[in-house]
Design an enzyme around this catalytic site. Structure first.
Site, mmCIF file in Angstrom:
data_model
loop_
_atom_site.group_PDB
_atom_site.id
_atom_site.type_symbol
_atom_site.label_atom_id
_atom_site.label_comp_id
_atom_site.label_asym_id
_atom_site.label_seq_id
_atom_site.Cartn_x
_atom_site.Cartn_y
_atom_site.Cartn_z
ATOM 1 N N ASP A 157 42.297 37.479 40.617
ATOM 2 C CA ASP A 157 43.665 37.083 40.867
ATOM 3 C C ASP A 157 44.135 37.858 42.087
ATOM 4 O O ASP A 157 43.873 39.056 42.204
ATOM 5 C CB ASP A 157 44.558 37.418 39.660
ATOM 6 N N ARG A 445 55.633 34.773 45.545
ATOM 7 C CA ARG A 445 55.159 33.668 46.376
ATOM 8 C C ARG A 445 56.169 32.546 46.363
ATOM 9 O O ARG A 445 56.819 32.317 45.342
ATOM 10 C CB ARG A 445 53.853 33.131 45.817
ATOM 11 N N SER A 641 46.268 32.344 46.689
ATOM 12 C CA SER A 641 45.564 32.616 45.447
ATOM 13 C C SER A 641 44.069 32.868 45.644
ATOM 14 O O SER A 641 43.468 32.497 46.646
ATOM 15 C CB SER A 641 45.748 31.410 44.527
ATOM 16 N N ARG A 643 41.958 31.531 43.564
ATOM 17 C CA ARG A 643 41.289 30.451 42.822
ATOM 18 C C ARG A 643 40.118 29.877 43.625
ATOM 19 O O ARG A 643 40.269 29.379 44.733
ATOM 20 C CB ARG A 643 42.294 29.355 42.432
HETATM 21 C C1 MIC Z 1 48.928 32.987 41.942
HETATM 22 O O1 MIC Z 1 49.816 33.828 41.888
HETATM 23 O O2 MIC Z 1 48.798 32.163 42.861
HETATM 24 C C2 MIC Z 1 47.912 32.939 40.833
HETATM 25 C C3 MIC Z 1 48.133 31.714 40.060
HETATM 26 O O3 MIC Z 1 48.098 34.051 39.990
HETATM 27 C C4 MIC Z 1 46.525 32.976 41.475
HETATM 28 C C5 MIC Z 1 45.427 32.841 40.519
HETATM 29 C C6 MIC Z 1 45.166 31.423 40.103
HETATM 30 O O4 MIC Z 1 45.271 30.514 40.936
HETATM 31 O O5 MIC Z 1 44.824 31.243 38.953
HETATM 32 C C7 MIC Z 1 46.271 34.222 42.303
HETATM 33 O O6 MIC Z 1 47.186 34.893 42.691
HETATM 34 O O7 MIC Z 1 45.105 34.507 42.619
HETATM 35 FE FE1 SF4 Z 2 51.827 36.959 39.019
HETATM 36 FE FE2 SF4 Z 2 52.861 34.607 39.346
HETATM 37 FE FE3 SF4 Z 2 50.261 34.985 39.879
HETATM 38 FE FE4 SF4 Z 2 51.207 35.037 37.380
HETATM 39 S S1 SF4 Z 2 51.171 33.292 38.762
HETATM 40 S S2 SF4 Z 2 49.778 36.490 38.283
HETATM 41 S S3 SF4 Z 2 53.221 35.936 37.609
HETATM 42 S S4 SF4 Z 2 51.991 35.863 40.949
#
Ligand code: MIC
Ligand code: SF4
Length: 748
Positions: A157, A445, A641, A643
């Site tokens: 993450d 974000r 992210s 991901r």
């Molecule tokens: C985010 O804040 O964009 C997320 C969702 O936490 C992602 C992880 C994901 O896409 O599952 C991240 O920050 O890496």
């Molecule tokens: Fe943090 Fe938002 Fe990412 Fe969840 S989705 S880990 S609350 S930045």
């Protein structure tokens, strides 16, 4: 993490640091101390900032439920019995925010049962600690339980750097990196350059930790931290609580930084003690000199950092950033003028506080202090007010200490301890789809579509206390510091600066822990995946490179402007398919702006000329015809992210090469890991040469070598060709991944 393991690390540090000082011939920054004391083989390791590839041993791995599914599926392919480093899984991303904590949790548990069962059974089997849904958001739970000064961890993450608030080097990576580290391999990263942030003065009044990072986002921009570690120090650092430091490091992800961290200090020790880790606090205090930069570095930082920024906290004004990018920053006092000039909707439709970035006790206290002033003056919040606590511990504590009841009195809703509205999991009914509207949050974000799935929502980010004050004005034009709002009696009401203790005087309340330890005998546990599942799909290895150059590939998409991972692989309702590669690939490039048409998510089929189809539909058609394709992209491609779906979906549907002006770090690695060739233009202007009907060849691949440019030929529709030079950052080993078809294939 057990104090024993930390003690061993600290004991090993003095000798390692001495060796490093001798070898580098100089004193060390904290980031360097952590890197050298985690080197897989210090003597063999080459050290050269911005050039060398570091092989490190991490202390810990953290996974969350959205990216963790792929990480575990990949780990399972390695055929190991147990993870080799302490690891945890946190169920936080898949919980939809709709009608409040209790109902949302119940819904999530039934909707996601299959995925939770998989994560739970895999955790049990492979020796991974499992944090149930509702226990909290990964970064908050890690800060409360596992982060420690001087440690090194990776997490699937991008906001993993949150743990830098406790002086840990915590780095966001793709799931494949985590899978490999869990399987016992050294973890690799480009030796980062170092930015030093020297803090002087003192935070006071309205200014908070959030303002340091939102200010820096404006100063350094979303690519300013790429392949760099940001190290904070100086006399001003002591005026920031450990959780405030966490906020700053967390949102360093928005600068694209490899990670951010603070030097160990008494505020960190206090936080460790408050979270039941007095033994670790004492250990860190005894080893303080190794957990801060050397005195020479503090005395003359310019000599040791590649770049130094000075911030006088006493002069720092509250900041607010947005819409659509975290680096669109300005002091709150200048927002009103900009709102008028840009014609943005001034009415705030929703105010949100909390999330992994800003849900400390201190944040909640300060927000409640603002809310209390308003309540006393007889004011009502003019917008819905949503609170996302970062963990069960925070939730129980704010409940016990009456903070929650203050939020409820202003009409607020406390949501589940989960990501919810921060990741497009916010089911709103107050605005029509595609209605342009403004929201304000304390999250990190604000890319289009990020909160409620609608790209028309304009999201602004600022501190929780500013968000709370703005909720009572309901307008972006209100400056809580200098402005007034009409009270019920018609007289002007002015807020006084927020106050709030950083740690609960009575200690943290104990919540329902939500932690489950792995099974003693994992062999007997079976990992649960139904063959008919539409949520989970076992991975098929990607095919190996056939040894041939790529000739005359069509362009599936040329993206224009910001292309974050939210543009390439949107979250929100798609989170549902994070464990199912085929299904999630239907979201590929849905948010990406087509440079040829200006439209998002759709393109032209390069073979049939058909228009109006999504990029996935086109890619699936090409795949069925056995035709591979390429992607052309803009600056900081893959920002945001971690991901890896943003790399896996293109790979799965036939991408061979991605050529861009520049990459964000995690995404570039994710592309390499999945066997896609990531290239950058030697001359960024070459981006302009690519037209819809072009075909593109990438040649000389058999001779692909580290540091050696690659030749790319553009075939124009009229038969003319143009050859340009592209660059790559693949190491010898990474070229092996490309040839094997993926890093995982290379491993097996
Ligand atoms: C985010 O804040 O964009 C997320 C969702 O936490 C992602 C992880 C994901 O896409 O599952 C991240 O920050 O890496
Ligand atoms: Fe943090 Fe938002 Fe990412 Fe969840 S989705 S880990 S609350 S930045």
């Amino acid at each position: 993490m057990a104090a024993e393991q930390i003690k061993r690390l600290y004991e090993s540090m003095p000798a390692r640091l001495e060796r490093a000082r001798r070898r580098f011939g100089r004193a060390l920054t904290l980031a360097e101390k952590i890197l050298v004391s985690h080197a897989d083989d210090f003597d063999k390791q080459e050290w050269s900032r911005g050039k060398a590839q570091l092989r490190l041993r991490v202390d810990r791995v953290a996974l969350q439920d959205a990216t963790g599914q792929m990480a575990l599926l990949q780990f399972m392919q390695a055929g190991k019995k147990q993870v080799s480093v302490p690891s945890t899984v946190h169920c936080d991303h898949l919980i939809r925010a709709q009608s409040g904590a209790r109902e949302d949790m119940e819904r999530a548990i039934s909707e996601n049962r299959e995925v939770y069962d998989f994560l739970h059974s895999a955790s049990k089997k492979y020796g991974i600690g499992f944090w149930k849904p509702g226990a909290g958001i990964i970064h908050q739970v890690v800060l409360e339980n596992y982060a420690f000064p001087g440690g090194l961890m990776i997490g699937a993450d991008s906001h993993t750097p949150n743990a830098g608030g406790l002086g840990m080097a915590a780095i966001g990576v793709g799931g494949a990196d985590c899978g490999e580290a869990m399987a016992g391999l050294a973890w690799e990263v480009l030796d980062p350059k170092l930015i030093g942030i020297r803090l002087t003065g003192k935070l006071s009044g309205w200014s908070s930790a959030k303002d340091i990072i939102t200010y820096l986002c404006g100063l350094l921009t979303v690519k300013g931290g790429t392949n760099k570690i940001i190290e904070y120090f100086g006399p001003g650092a002591e005026s920031i609580s450990a959780t405030g430091k966490g906020t700053i490091c967390n949102m360093g992800a928005e600068l694209g930084a490899t990670t951010s961290l603070f030097h160990f200090d008494d505020r960190m020790a206090a936080y460790l003690r408050a979270t039941d880790r007095a033994d670790q606090a004492a250990l860190a205090e005894r080893n303080r000199e190794h957990l801060v930069g050397d005195p020479e570095v503090l005395a003359d930082p310019k000599k040791y950092f590649d770049e130094v920024v000075e911030i006088n906290l006493s002069e720092l004004e509250p900041h607010i950033v947005g819409p659509h990018s975290p680096d669109r920053a300005r002091p709150v006092s200048r927002l009103a003028a900009e709102v008028k000039k840009e014609g943005w909707p001034t009415a705030i439709k929703a105010s949100l506080i909390g999330s992994c970035t800003n849900s400390s006790y201190e944040d909640m206290r300060r927000a409640a202090h603002i809310a209390t002033q308003a309540l006393k003056a007889g004011l009502k919040a003019k917008t819905p007010f949503l609170v996302t606590p970062g963990s069960e511990r925070i939730y129980q504590t704010i409940k016990r200490d009456g903070i929650m009841s203050i939020f409820e009195q202003i009409g607020g809703t406390v949501l589940a301890n989960a990501c919810g509205p921060c990741i497009g999991q916010w089911k709103r009914s107050d605005v029509a789809t595609n209605e342009v509207n403004t929201i304000v949050s304390s999250f990190n974000r604000n890319f289009p579509g990020r909160n409620d799935g609608s790209a028309a929502t304009m999201s602004f980010l600022t501190s929780p206390e500013i968000v709370t004050a703005m909720a009572f004005a309901g307008s972006l034009e209100f400056d809580p510091v200098n402005g007034t709002i009409p009270g019920p009696d018609g007289r002007a009401f002015r807020f006084t600066a927020p106050e709030g203790e950083e740690l609960p005087a009575r200690g943290f309340a104990q919540g329902e822990e939500g932690f489950e330890a792995p099974a003693a005998d994992g062999d007997r546990v079976e990992v649960k995946i139904s063959p008919h599942s539409e949520r989970l799909q076992l991975l098929e290895p990607f095919p190996r490179w056939d040894g041939r150059d790529f000739t005359e590939l069509p362009i599936l998409v040329k993206t224009k402007g910001k292309t974050t991972t939210d543009h390439i692989s949107p979250a929100g309702s798609w989170l549902r398919y994070r464990g199912h590669l085929d299904k999630i690939s239907d979201n590929m490039f849905l948010g990406a702006v087509n440079a040829f048409t200006g439209e998002a998510g759709k393109g032209v089929n390069p073979i049939t000329g058909e228009t109006g189809k999504t990029f996935t539909q086109i890619a699936r058609d090409l795949k069925a015809r056995g035709i591979s394709w390429i992607v052309i992209g803009d600056e900081n491609y893959g920002e945001g992210s971690s991901r890896e779906h943003a790399a896996m979906s293109p790979r799965y549907l036939g991408a061979k090469v991605v050529i861009v002006k520049s990459f964000a770090r995690i995404h570039e690695t994710n592309l390499k890991k999945q066997g896609i060739l990531p290239l950058t233009f030697a001359d960024p202007k070459d981006y302009d040469r690519f037209e819809q009907s072009d075909r593109v060849s990438v040649t000389g691949l058999a001779l692909l070598a580290p540091g050696k440019p690659v030749e790319v030929t553009i075939h124009k529709a009229d038969g003319k060709t143009v050859t340009i030079k592209c660059l790559h950052t693949l190491t010898e080993e990474q070229i092996g991944w490309f040839k094997a078809g993926s890093a995982l294939n290379a491993l097996k």
